[in-house]
Structures are given as C-alpha cells and as structure tokens.
Design an enzyme around this catalytic site. Structure first.
Site, short mmCIF file in Angstrom:
data_model
loop_
_atom_site.label_atom_id
_atom_site.label_comp_id
_atom_site.label_asym_id
_atom_site.label_seq_id
_atom_site.Cartn_x
_atom_site.Cartn_y
_atom_site.Cartn_z
N LEU A 77 -0.82 14.73 -7.38
CA LEU A 77 -2.14 14.22 -7.02
C LEU A 77 -2.20 12.73 -7.34
O LEU A 77 -1.80 12.30 -8.42
CB LEU A 77 -3.22 14.98 -7.79
CG LEU A 77 -4.65 14.80 -7.31
CD1 LEU A 77 -4.84 15.45 -5.94
CD2 LEU A 77 -5.62 15.42 -8.31
N ASP A 96 0.41 7.98 11.59
CA ASP A 96 -0.99 8.38 11.48
C ASP A 96 -1.74 7.34 10.66
O ASP A 96 -1.56 7.24 9.45
CB ASP A 96 -1.09 9.75 10.80
CG ASP A 96 -2.51 10.29 10.80
OD1 ASP A 96 -3.43 9.54 11.18
OD2 ASP A 96 -2.70 11.46 10.42
N ASN A 150 -5.04 8.20 4.47
CA ASN A 150 -3.61 8.22 4.18
C ASN A 150 -3.18 7.02 3.35
O ASN A 150 -1.99 6.87 3.05
CB ASN A 150 -2.81 8.26 5.49
CG ASN A 150 -2.95 9.59 6.20
OD1 ASN A 150 -3.31 10.59 5.59
ND2 ASN A 150 -2.69 9.60 7.49
#
Length: 619
Positions: free
Chosen positions: A416, A457, A462
């Site tokens: 994470l 992308d 992101n």
C-alpha cells in the site's frame, strides 16, 4: 436466440428513431402522452422477450463460443448462483445523523456485521494521511464503532482510517453469465429509446438555444441526453468489465470531445463502480488463492476502498505488519470481453454516439486486445516488476512491490502506498506542481523513446504523490505495452518535424507511418498537419510552455469534424494507447497549470534516442 435478442435491441432503436421523426410535430402540439404510450409498449415487449430467454443460457453460450475461440482466455467461467443478491445502498451502511434511535440501532448492527473483525489499519502510524483515489466527499452519520476508532486513533496520535469508496457505489452482485449481462444491455437499449423520445419532447416544447454555444463532438444525438447518460452510468456500474472501461475512457476526455455536463456524469463512472457482495468476493478469493488465504493475513477489510472496471481493491495487513492493497477481479469479466464489447458497441451505434471516421470495427479489435491484457494479473505483475527495475534508481518515481504469495491470475496484491492522487494536488505550490508535471512528461518521453515500454493508462489515480518523501508512486500496469523500433523511428521524427515547424516533414512522416495514404483531400491533409503542429508547440517553445493558458483544446476541437468525416484509413493501432497516455499527461499538466520548458526535454530525448541506435534519422 441471442441473435434475436440483438435484432430486438436494434429494432427498438429503429422504432424509437422512427417515432421521433414521425411524431415530432405532434409533440409540439401536445402529443407527449401518445409518445409515452408508444415507448411504454416497446419496453413491455422487450421485457417480455428477455424473460422468454431466461432459460436459454446454453444457446447464448454457443452463440459466443466462436468469438471466444479467437482469443486466449484460459480462465474458466465460474458457476455462481443465479439468484440475484440484494443490493446494499450506501445509505444502509452510512446512516444520516438525524435518523431515529431504532433505525440507528439496526443500521449500526448491520454495519458491525459487515466489518466484523475490523481493526484500525493505520493506528500504528503517526501524523500520516492516506487517500484511496476515490470520491472524497464526506459521509454523514456517526456510529459507536466510529467513536471507538476515533478514540483509539487519538491515543495513538494518528487519524482513523476512512473508507474512500464513493457514496454512490452499491453492493451488487456482478452478472457472471453472458445472458445476465446481455439482459442488462437489452434493458439499457430500451431505456435509451425512451429517454431519446423524452428528450425530443423537451426540446420541441422549449425555445431553441440562441446563444450560439458550440456543441461537443458527442453532443448531437437525443440519445445522449443527461437522462440517458444516467442510464448508461447505472448500467455500466452494474455490469462493470469492458463496458465500464469504455465509460472510464470517456471520463478522461476534455470538453472538446464530450459535453461538460455529460463529462461530469461519466466522471462518476470512473469513481463509482458497484462492488461485489462479501459472499461473491470471498468465493473469488478462495477460487484463486485457496481456502486458507486468510491465514497469510493479520487483517483483511471486507469492504473495498476502491472499485473500478475490472476489479475492486481491499485493504489488508500481512503477518509481518506490511499493509497491502489486494485487487480482486470481478468473476466472468475476462470471459465476457467479446460479448460486452459487441453489446456496448451495438448500443452506441444505434444511438449515433460514435462520430463518423472512428472506424468502429478497428476500435473494437483494439479494445478487445487491450482488455484481454488488462484481465491477466499475472502479466500485470510482471510488467510492474519490469518497471520497478527500470526506475530503481529514479529520484522521483517508484513502483510498489508485488506480493507474490497473494497474487494469481485474478488477484494482484501490492504494498500500500502513502500519499494522494494528482487530482488532489491543486493545492500544492505552483513550483511543486511544475516539478511534478515536468517529471511526468519526461517519464512519458523515456517510456516511448528509451524504454520503448509504456504504461498507457493516464488515470489521475495511477500517480500517488507522497509529500513526506517528495516522490510519486506509479500504479496499475495492466495497460502496459511495448513499441517496435520501426514505429518509434518514424514517430520521433513526426514530433521533431512539428517542433521545428516543418509541415512538409510532418506530412511525409505521417504517410510513412500510415496515418495518411497520400490520397486524402486537401482539407484532410491540412487538418491532420495542423493538429500535429498544434500538439508539437510545447516542444517548440523557447520559453516555458504555459499549459494552463494554452488553447490547444479549442483549436483541436475545430479540426475534429474534418478529420472524422474525411479520414480514409484508421490510425496505426499503436497510437490508440499512445495518444491516450500522451493526451492524459498533457491534461494533467493543463489541470495543474504547469509552466515548464519542454523544448530542451525533447531535444535531449531525441539526441539520446539516435545515439543509442545503430543508424541515424532517415538512414
């Protein structure tokens, strides 16, 4: 029978269009009720037809088997129970603060069951705020559990973990069978027809817009009214998969391509996908990781903190204390790519939502290939590891670790990352925003011309900026692809010609790359060259280029109609994903009002490119 279903959808669309054309005058004179009755009858016939097909799942599977055979989707389709799982609206989890005591108790009890065994995952950290790239509006209502978490967090000197899933997201079972997904698209087709009738009625009963406002490219059809956009969003958020992915692609377009009001609605598609019920989610995990997957974790949060087109993401903590993000693919998505794309393109085609010149067949093939790659989480893990190696010494970017023991074909677990997505970076100083944007553009050039390996992308989420370390984490490598030297050799010369103001060079290289055939009309040639020259202005400017003040969007908008109507061939396949990435990177710079020098950046990339090749330009 599946063919009959598709014919029914097309027939309903034609019926709606015919009624629109023949009864427009009666609408102006008060014939709205007649129109509504016609629409209601059409919807009744459609729903009856769909019900007749409820028991015909096998024939639908046979219908699409020949499509599946063309693509290597090795994962088998799961047999999930067909009974619909009750939807859980966000209001049933997060209650309003003013509800009665009895209602409060029942909802708190339900929430306690949903988060049974939950522990605050951030209590071990201090002074650290984490964001989960979703809708960040506040959630009303406080339960006893919330108060207890807040007390624990205060004692540990940290802020409590907060679910960042959009309030609009609902717990709804993913339609797994092709028939179930087809029925949703059939209902959407009927709804679009009814919505189009209502839109014509409204427009005929009100005065026309006399302000001379310019319409966006996708704003010319009554099928694309705000009400129909709502219908599209609801359906896409329910079925997810390939259909939702297209909606997310629309959400990152600027106002030149999509009406601003529609863009706001499609933005919800990017942020508000529904999420799986716990039973369906845990079954998906057990199928991929085995029944004892929980034994590897100290904590697993059953409610996702993010839900996207292909999967949803859950917070977990490993036995060694590392916090991880577990991305779980929706069941049936990979197996339904062909049918989903076909169904969605049918709906869009009948509603005239696709401008001329998009070459839908070519677009469909590209979408299928890209989505098949994005559904392969084993491949995505390999791409992430490769990017981590490429950027291992980079002072600004990094890639989080992949957790192999908790990853598989349909589950991808990574560490994470702290920080926040770039759509929350507007409050940073302009100097810092300029630095972020400069690094993003430079990385984009390196990906294309140095690595020849690009994450395509450009979604805001992101890119996660951590103000504590002043670094950006790169996420989501499902859309990663490589580029052959034969492509980049020509493409870099197109940009070079545009940066040098060489129109003849742009035209010559565009023909070499098969952007043009050489037989286009003069208007088409000029429009194409003009568009390339406009996009090359950032790399031509001697002064720092002001992305916030540039008029690129408006000027490109004026060229789109000519290019759509007079294009003779589709653009090269590589440019679909490449231009999505480059356009998204430019859009980030524009939204953050970046003012940076790009000329030196490109000249360095150009020099490094040819110095690393055995041959020079045009040799």
């Amino acid at each position: 029978m599946a063919g009959d279903m598709l014919l029914l959808m097309r027939g309903l669309a034609r019926l709606s269009q015919a009624v629109i054309e023949t009864q427009a005058n009666s609408l102006r004179s008060g014939g709205v009720q007649t129109m509504q009755m016609t629409a209601e009858q059409a919807m009744g016939v459609a729903m009856q037809k769909i019900q007749e097909f409820t028991g015909s799942q096998q024939s639908v599977s046979d219908f699409s088997a020949d499509m599946d055979s063309k693509y290597d989707f090795t994962a088998s389709e799961q047999n999930f129970e067909s009974a619909a799982h009750g939807g859980l609206d966000s209001d049933s989890v997060f209650r309003d603060a003013n509800t009665g005591a009895a209602n409060t108790y029942s909802q708190a009890q339900g929430k306690s069951k949903l988060f049974d065994g939950y522990k605050d995952p951030t209590s071990q950290f201090t002074g650290h705020t984490r964001s989960y790239h979703q809708d960040h509006s506040s959630v009303g209502g406080i339960t006893a559990e919330d108060i207890e978490k807040a007390r624990e967090a205060k004692q540990n000197g940290s802020k409590p973990h907060k679910q960042m899933l959009s309030e609009r997201a609902r717990e709804r079972k993913v339609p797994v069978t092709r028939l179930g997904r087809l029925a949703n698209f059939g209902g959407l087709a009927v709804g679009l027809g009814i919505g189009a009738l209502a839109e014509v009625a409204k427009k005929s009963l009100r005065s026309e817009d006399k302000n001379g406002n310019k319409k966006a490219v996708l704003d010319s059809s009554p099928f694309l009214s705000e009400a129909n956009a709502e219908r599209i969003v609801r359906t896409l958020c329910k079925v997810r998969g390939a259909a939702l992915k297209l909606g997310q692609m629309l959400s990152i377009q600027d106002d030149a391509f999509i009406n601003p009001q529609l863009a706001k609605i499609f933005e919800r598609v990017r942020q508000s996908a529904d999420f799986m019920p716990i039973k369906q989610m845990t079954k998906a995990l057990s199928n991929d990781l085995g029944p004892n997957w929980r034994d590897k974790l100290e904590m697993f949060e059953e409610r996702p903190f993010a839900a996207a087109s292909i999967g949803q993401v859950h917070l977990a903590r490993m036995k060694d204390g590392r916090e991880v993000a577990m991305k779980i693919q929706y069941p049936g998505v990979a197996q339904s790519i062909n049918s989903d794309v076909n169904n969605l393109m049918t709906v869009l085609s009948m509603s005239n939502a696709l401008p001329e010149g998009l070459f839908p067949e070519h677009l469909i093939d590209v979408m299928r290939r890209e989505l098949a790659l994005e559904c392969d989480y084993i491949r995505e893990a390999k791409c992430a590891r490769k990017f981590k190696e490429l950027l291992k010494d980079h002072p600004f970017f990094y890639v989080p670790d992949v957790i192999s023991e908790l990853s598989s074909q349909h589950v991808l677990t990574t560490e994470l990352v702290p920080g926040f997505p770039l759509d929350q970076a507007e409050a940073l100083t302009q100097e810092l925003k300029n630095e972020i944007c400069k690094n993003i553009l430079n990385l984009c050039l390196r990906e294309l011309f140095e690595f020849r390996y690009m994450q395509t992308d450009p979604n805001w989420s992101n890119f996660f900026y951590d103000p504590q370390t002043h670094r950006v984490a790169l996420l989501d490598f499902g859309a990663t692809r490589g580029f052959d030297e034969s492509f980049t050799d020509v493409y870099i010369e197109i940009i070079k010609a545009a940066a040098d103001g060489n129109r003849e060079g742009v035209l010559k290289q565009s023909i070499d790359m098969k952007f043009l055939t050489g037989y286009e009309s003069k208007a088409m040639v000029n429009a194409h060259v003009d568009a390339v020259m406009i996009l090359g202005e950032a790399f031509a400017s001697e002064e720092p280029f002001d992305f916030g003040a540039q008029s690129t969007t408006e000027r490109i908008h004026n060229l789109i109609p000519v290019m759509l109507k007079q294009r003779l061939i589709p653009p090269p396949e590589e440019t679909y994903s490449l231009h999505r990435k480059m356009g998204g990177s430019f859009l980030i710079c524009s939204r953050l009002n970046a003012k940076i020098s790009c000329k030196d950046m490109f000249e360095a990339a150009y020099s490094n490119y040819w110095s690393g090749r055995k041959k020079g330009p045009s040799q």
